[in-house]
Design an enzyme around this catalytic site. Structure first.
Site, PDB file in Angstrom:
ATOM      1  N   GLN A   1      -3.135   3.446  -4.341  1.00 39.32           N
ATOM      2  CA  GLN A   1      -4.025   3.031  -3.275  1.00 39.32           C
ATOM      3  C   GLN A   1      -3.669   3.822  -2.020  1.00 39.32           C
ATOM      4  OE1 GLN A   1      -6.633   1.174  -3.648  1.00 39.32           O
ATOM      5  NE2 GLN A   1      -6.217   0.484  -5.738  1.00 39.32           N
TER       6      GLN A   1
ATOM      7  N   ASP B   1     -10.269  -2.480 -12.267  1.00 40.88           N
ATOM      8  CA  ASP B   1     -10.191  -1.554 -11.133  1.00 40.88           C
ATOM      9  C   ASP B   1     -10.547  -0.157 -11.627  1.00 40.88           C
ATOM     10  OD1 ASP B   1      -9.702  -0.249  -8.765  1.00 40.88           O
ATOM     11  OD2 ASP B   1      -7.514  -0.361  -8.924  1.00 40.88           O
TER      12      ASP B   1
ATOM     13  N   CYS C   1      -3.499  15.107  13.019  1.00 38.22           N
ATOM     14  CA  CYS C   1      -4.200  14.253  12.060  1.00 38.22           C
ATOM     15  C   CYS C   1      -3.946  12.802  12.431  1.00 38.22           C
ATOM     16  CB  CYS C   1      -3.730  14.514  10.633  1.00 38.22           C
ATOM     17  SG  CYS C   1      -4.683  13.586   9.389  1.00 38.22           S
TER      18      CYS C   1
ATOM     19  N   CYS D   1     -13.685  18.927  10.693  1.00 35.28           N
ATOM     20  CA  CYS D   1     -12.855  18.560   9.549  1.00 35.28           C
ATOM     21  C   CYS D   1     -13.552  17.513   8.705  1.00 35.28           C
ATOM     22  CB  CYS D   1     -11.502  18.041  10.035  1.00 35.28           C
ATOM     23  SG  CYS D   1     -10.431  17.470   8.709  1.00 35.28           S
TER      24      CYS D   1
ATOM     25  N   GLU E   1      -4.725   1.322 -19.747  1.00 36.05           N
ATOM     26  CA  GLU E   1      -4.925   2.472 -18.861  1.00 36.05           C
ATOM     27  C   GLU E   1      -5.073   3.736 -19.692  1.00 36.05           C
ATOM     28  OE1 GLU E   1      -5.339   5.308 -16.246  1.00 36.05           O
ATOM     29  OE2 GLU E   1      -5.355   3.213 -15.598  1.00 36.05           O
TER      30      GLU E   1
ATOM     31  N   CYS F   1      -9.442  12.822  17.444  1.00 40.00           N
ATOM     32  CA  CYS F   1      -8.897  14.074  16.893  1.00 40.00           C
ATOM     33  C   CYS F   1      -9.705  15.279  17.342  1.00 40.00           C
ATOM     34  CB  CYS F   1      -8.876  13.999  15.368  1.00 40.00           C
ATOM     35  SG  CYS F   1      -8.193  15.475  14.571  1.00 40.00           S
TER      36      CYS F   1
ATOM     37  N   PHE G   1      -7.958  -0.722 -16.583  1.00 41.85           N
ATOM     38  CA  PHE G   1      -7.788   0.423 -15.687  1.00 41.85           C
ATOM     39  C   PHE G   1      -6.573   0.138 -14.790  1.00 41.85           C
ATOM     40  CE2 PHE G   1     -12.312  -0.233 -16.538  1.00 41.85           C
ATOM     41  CZ  PHE G   1     -12.676   0.975 -17.117  1.00 41.85           C
TER      42      PHE G   1
ATOM     43  N   CYS H   1     -13.985   1.198  -5.829  1.00 43.48           N
ATOM     44  CA  CYS H   1     -14.001   2.209  -4.772  1.00 43.48           C
ATOM     45  C   CYS H   1     -15.404   2.787  -4.602  1.00 43.48           C
ATOM     46  CB  CYS H   1     -12.989   3.314  -5.063  1.00 43.48           C
ATOM     47  SG  CYS H   1     -13.259   4.180  -6.632  1.00 43.48           S
TER      48      CYS H   1
END
Length: 398
Positions: A234, A325, A131, A54, A279, A48, A261, A351
């Site tokens: 996701q 999660d 992108c 960026c 949740e 890119c 979660f 994550c």
């Protein structure tokens, strides 16, 4: 005298054996005494033209082999910091141009509207002309959105949330609320021309839908779930499939599972048996509840803030398996309760390898075995790494 770059650190710098750091260096590069970098066999030409200015990508200079190694090393380093060892599976890395969810920034400046990611370590916006991570359907909307916001008199700075739903692109623009018949007709015309599934704005009082000819959904486990504007998904379909596969393998075929979660039901709707889904986001759990009920799925969905009110050991003991999660902060209190629970298996999706390793340490200290970890790189060419892991234990008596 030059030093060889041997690995890439968590924030993306190349590191030599003696601890020298160099920005945008790949394993095998040579770091010269004056700080310059001589590219090695794993240093590729970034695809890119916006790189490295960026902030959407930090690692486009890594070839596929070294980027996959980075994904694995991020997880291994987090485990090592907590004194944990577990078999690491080969990393799953999503391909280029596969991101189905992204938040871009928009700003009116110098008489025109700019849309793009922020520069690295800056609030300045890179007005993207290309992108290599966004799904082409979403990227195709960037230039038309600039023109639309310009025509509608966008004057401030806001976010442009882009999501690829079952019906097409879902667009949410924040800090913006154009009024009047002309604005309404302009938005409708834009959506019709570009096949937009939904267009919503939010001036601080919550999303207001301006176009949605049919209800927007996202499908999990064969069930179309209503998608609230700006809701979490996701990042890639490819990465989601890898995580779902890992979770299903981790828990096996339990009769009852608690999905904590749970979000919109990414895992709850893919699991066998009866599922309790908790949740904290009200819109998400209501969407899951309605979709599961409509399809007759055995999912009991509860609106519950698991940071303020985690499931207790007594509640957890009712289930054969647990799925977690959590957000980036991890699930410290919930993991502490799970650590003492009488449950046979658990799948932990994370994550943030660091908060995962902290929670894993708590569980291992109380008798759980961390059986394997699957690294996942959904955010290609970024330092953001995800994982799924399997924990097992023999249920105690009583």
């Amino acid at each position: 005298m030059s030093d060889i770059i041997i690995r890439v650190a968590a924030r993306g710098d190349g590191v030599t054996e003696n601890g020298r750091h160099a920005a945008f260096a790949a394993p095998g590069d040579l770091l010269e005494a004056d700080g310059t970098v001589t590219p090695g066999p794993h240093h590729q030409e970034p695809p890119c033209g916006h790189f490295p200015r960026c902030g959407g990508c930090q690692l486009q200079h890594l070839d596929d082999e070294s980027y996959a190694a980075f994904v694995t090393d991020r997880v291994a380093s987090a485990l090592d910091a907590q004194g944990l060892a577990a078999p690491l599976r080969g990393p799953h890395v999503s391909p280029p141009r596969s991101r189905r969810r992204a938040t871009l920034h928009a700003e009116a400046k110098g008489g025109r509207v700019m849309i793009g990611f922020s520069e690295e370590k800056s609030h300045a916006i890179v007005d993207i002309a290309e992108c290599h991570i966004l799904d082409p359907v979403l990227f195709a909307l960037v230039a038309p959105l600039r023109a639309l916001l310009q025509r509608l008199g966008f004057k401030r700075r806001g976010d442009v949330h882009l999501t690829l739903a079952d019906q097409g692109a879902d667009v949410l623009v924040t800090n913006f609320s154009p009024d009047g018949l002309e604005a309404a007709e302009t938005i409708i015309g834009f959506c019709e021309r570009h096949g937009v599934a939904r267009f919503a704005v939010d001036d601080g009082l919550g999303p207001e839908t301006r176009w949605e000819p049919e209800p927007v959904t996202v499908t999990f486990g064969g069930v179309g779930v209503p998608l609230p504007p700006g809701a979490f998904l996701q990042a890639t379909c490819d990465g989601e499939a890898a995580l779902v596969s890992a979770v299903r393998e981790a828990v096996g075929r339990p009769r009852t599972t608690a999905d904590l979660f749970a979000g919109l039901g990414t895992f709850a709707l893919a699991l066998p048996g009866k599922v309790y889904a908790a949740e904290g986001a009200r819109d998400a759990i209501l969407s899951l509840k309605g979709a599961a009920n409509a399809q007759g799925r055995p999912v009991f969905a509860e609106h519950r803030d698991l940071y303020r009110r985690p499931l207790t050991k007594a509640e957890l003991d009712r289930f054969d398996a647990i799925v977690l999660d959590p957000p980036r902060a991890g699930a410290r209190d919930q993991a502490a309760a799970l650590a003492s629970a009488n449950v046979a298996s658990a799948a932990y999706v994370s994550c943030n390898p660091a908060s995962f390793a902290r929670d894993a340490r708590e569980m291992v200290d109380q008798g759980w075995q961390l059986e394997w970890v699957q690294p996942v790189g959904q955010f290609r060419w970024s330092t953001h790494v995800e994982l799924a892991a399997r924990f097992v234990r023999q249920p105690s008596e009583g």
